[in-house]
Motif scaffolding. Structure first.
Motif, short mmCIF file in Angstrom:
data_model
loop_
_atom_site.label_atom_id
_atom_site.label_comp_id
_atom_site.label_asym_id
_atom_site.label_seq_id
_atom_site.Cartn_x
_atom_site.Cartn_y
_atom_site.Cartn_z
N THR A 6 6.69 4.25 -9.27
CA THR A 6 5.88 3.62 -10.33
C THR A 6 4.55 4.37 -10.36
O THR A 6 3.66 4.09 -9.55
CB THR A 6 5.62 2.12 -10.02
N PRO A 9 1.13 1.82 -12.16
CA PRO A 9 1.21 0.36 -11.99
C PRO A 9 -0.03 -0.33 -12.57
O PRO A 9 -0.98 0.34 -12.97
CB PRO A 9 1.26 0.18 -10.47
N GLY A 37 4.55 -3.20 -13.23
CA GLY A 37 5.02 -1.82 -13.29
C GLY A 37 6.53 -1.83 -13.30
O GLY A 37 7.14 -2.63 -12.58
N LYS A 38 7.13 -0.96 -14.13
CA LYS A 38 8.59 -1.01 -14.29
C LYS A 38 9.33 -0.72 -12.98
O LYS A 38 10.29 -1.39 -12.65
CB LYS A 38 9.01 -0.04 -15.40
N GLY A 39 8.82 0.26 -12.23
CA GLY A 39 9.47 0.59 -10.95
C GLY A 39 9.39 -0.57 -9.96
O GLY A 39 10.28 -0.76 -9.14
N CYS A 55 9.02 1.79 -2.23
CA CYS A 55 8.26 2.02 -3.47
C CYS A 55 7.21 3.12 -3.29
O CYS A 55 6.48 3.13 -2.30
CB CYS A 55 7.52 0.75 -3.89
N GLY A 57 4.09 5.52 -5.58
CA GLY A 57 3.26 5.52 -6.78
C GLY A 57 1.81 5.74 -6.41
O GLY A 57 1.49 6.04 -5.26
N SER A 136 10.38 5.13 -13.14
CA SER A 136 10.30 4.29 -14.34
C SER A 136 8.89 4.21 -14.90
O SER A 136 7.92 4.16 -14.15
CB SER A 136 10.71 2.86 -14.00
N GLY A 137 8.83 4.17 -16.22
CA GLY A 137 7.57 3.86 -16.89
C GLY A 137 6.80 5.07 -17.36
O GLY A 137 7.28 6.21 -17.33
N ASP A 253 14.66 -2.97 -16.77
CA ASP A 253 14.40 -2.66 -15.35
C ASP A 253 15.48 -3.30 -14.47
O ASP A 253 15.95 -2.69 -13.51
CB ASP A 253 13.02 -3.20 -14.94
#
Ligand code: ATP
Length: 310
Positions: A6, A9, A37-39, A55, A57, A136-137, A253
Motif C-alpha cells: 500500500t 495509505p 488503503g486498498k492493500g 504489509c 508501504g 493495490s491503489g 479488494d
C-alpha cells in the motif's frame, strides 16, 4: 507468505451528517477512524481467511504512527518505510437522509529518492519468503508512474506472482511489467482501452489483448454483474446471485484477497474465481469495509455458477 503493498495509505475518517450543507457548521458524533488503503483492506480479508499477510508501504509523521499502531491492534504485521512527510488524512461526510457522500482527500505526501530506494530494498528483502505479492491503489506523487512496472519486473525475475490492482497510467505501464494478474473493473478497463466498451465481447477483446501483451490473468470485476477471468487458454464467467447489498466499497479488494488466498492454496482456476467473487460479495453485504464472514462465504460459494466462454 503473501506480501501486500500500500504505497499511498491514509487515515480515513467518516462522519455521519444528515442534511449536510455547504457554508454551515454541523455538530456530529465522533468520526469513524480507520487505517485506510486498498492493500490494507486486502490484508484484512486475507487475515480473516486464515493467511498471515505482511504489509509494506510508506508511512510518515503522527498519522503514520497511528496507522502502524492500528494495524498492530488488528494483528497485521508489516515492514513500513518511514517517510519525512505526513501520511494523508481523508474525510468523508455521509448524509444518509439525502444519500450523498462528500469527500475531502488530502494530497499525497512526497516520497524522496532515498525513501524510494529504502522501500525497494525492503521490498526485495521479502522475496526470500514471499509466495505472492499484491500491489493495490494509487501511487504517491513524485513516484514515477512506472513504479509498479518496476516492482512487477523484480518479482517476475524471482518467479513470484505479482498481482496489480491500480488504474490509469500506473496500470497502463504496469502491464508492461508482465504481472501475473490485474483486476480492472469496467471503468478502469474502459479508461485503459480509451473507448467505450458496450458489450461483454468488447471487454473480453480488450482483456485478451492485455493477455497477449504478457499478463497471465485479467480478472474483470463487474460489480453486481459478477466477473470474467480471461487468460490465453481459457475464459471463465462467474454468474452471481443477487444479494442484499449494504456497502460495496472495498469489494474489489476483498475479491483480490479471495483470489490470492485461492492461488496460494493451489485451488483450480474455476474455484479461484468462485472464491474471489464470494469474498467480494460477502464484503458488499457488510457495513464495514474489508470485512467478510466465513459462514457467508461458504453459502455464497454454493450459489455462484462458473461457465466457460468460447
Ligand atoms: P472497489 O473499488 O470498491 O474495491 P471494484 O470496482 O474494484 O470495487 P467491483 O466490481 O465493484 O470491484 O466488485 C468486486 C466483486 O465484488 C464483484 O465481481 C462481485 O463479485 C462483488 N460485488 C460487488 N458489488 C456487488 C453487488 N452490488 N452485488 C453483488 N456482488 C457484488
Amino acid at each position: 507468505m503473501i506480501v501486500t503493498v500500500t504505497l499511498n495509505p491514509a487515515i480515513d475518517i467518516s462522519y455521519r451528517v444528515n442534511n449536510f450543507k455547504i457554508n454551515k457548521g454541523h455538530r456530529v458524533e465522533n468520526g469513524n477512524k480507520t487505517a485506510g488503503g486498498k492493500g490494507l483492506n486486502v490484508s484484512r480479508v486475507l487475515k480473516q481467511l486464515g493467511e498471515h499477510p505482511h504489509c509494506l508501504g510508506f508511512l510518515g509523521g503522527s498519522n503514520g504512527k497511528w496507522i502502524k499502531r492500528q494495524l498492530e491492534i488488528e494483528g497485521l504485521e508489516g515492514s513500513f518505510t518511514q517517510i519525512k512527510e505526513e501520511t494523508r488524512t481523508c474525510l468523508a461526510f455521509i448524509d444518509e437522509e439525502n444519500s450523498t457522500q462528500t469527500e475531502l482527500m488530502e494530497k499525497c505526501p512526497t516520497v524522496s529518492e532515498e525513501e524510494k530506494e529504502e522501500f525497494l530494498e525492503t521490498y526485495q528483502q521479502q522475496f526470500k519468503k514471499a509466495t505472492l505479492i499484491i500491489a493495490s491503489g494509487s501511487l504517491p506523487s513524485w513516484l514515477d508512474s512506472s513504479f509498479y512496472k518496476d516492482m512487477s519486473k523484480l518479482a517476475k525475475e524471482q518467479n513470484i506472482p505479482f498481482i496489480l490492482d491500480t488504474s490509469g497510467e500506473p496500470l497502463k505501464l504496469g502491464i508492461e511489467g508482465n504481472p501475473f494478474l490485474i483486476k480492472p473493473n469496467q471503468e478502469e478497463l474502459t479508461q485503459f482501452a480509451g473507448k467505450e466498451l458496450k458489450t461483454m465481447e468488447d471487454m473480453v477483446e480488450v482483456a485478451i489483448r492485455i493477455c497477449n501483451q504478457g499478463v497471465q490473468n485479467v480478472l474483470l470485476s463487474l460489480g453486481e454483474g459478477g466477473a470474467i477471468l480471461v487468460r490465453k487458454d481459457v475464459i471463465l464467467k462467474a454468474n452471481i446471485p443477487s444479494i442484499p447489498v449494504v456497502n460495496p466499497v472495498g469489494s474489489g479488494d476483498s475479491m483480490i484477497a479471495g483470489m490470492a488466498y485461492s492461488i496460494n492454496n493451489n485451488l483450480v482456476l474455476e474455484e479461484c474465481l468462485r472464491m474471489a467473487c464470494a469474498c467480494g460479495m460477502a464484503n458488499a453485504m457488510e457495513e464495514k469495509t474489508g470485512f467478510v464472514q466465513s459462514q457467508m462465504i461458504k453459502q455464497l460459494l454454493k450459489e455462484i455458477n462458473i461457465t466457460s466462454i468460447d
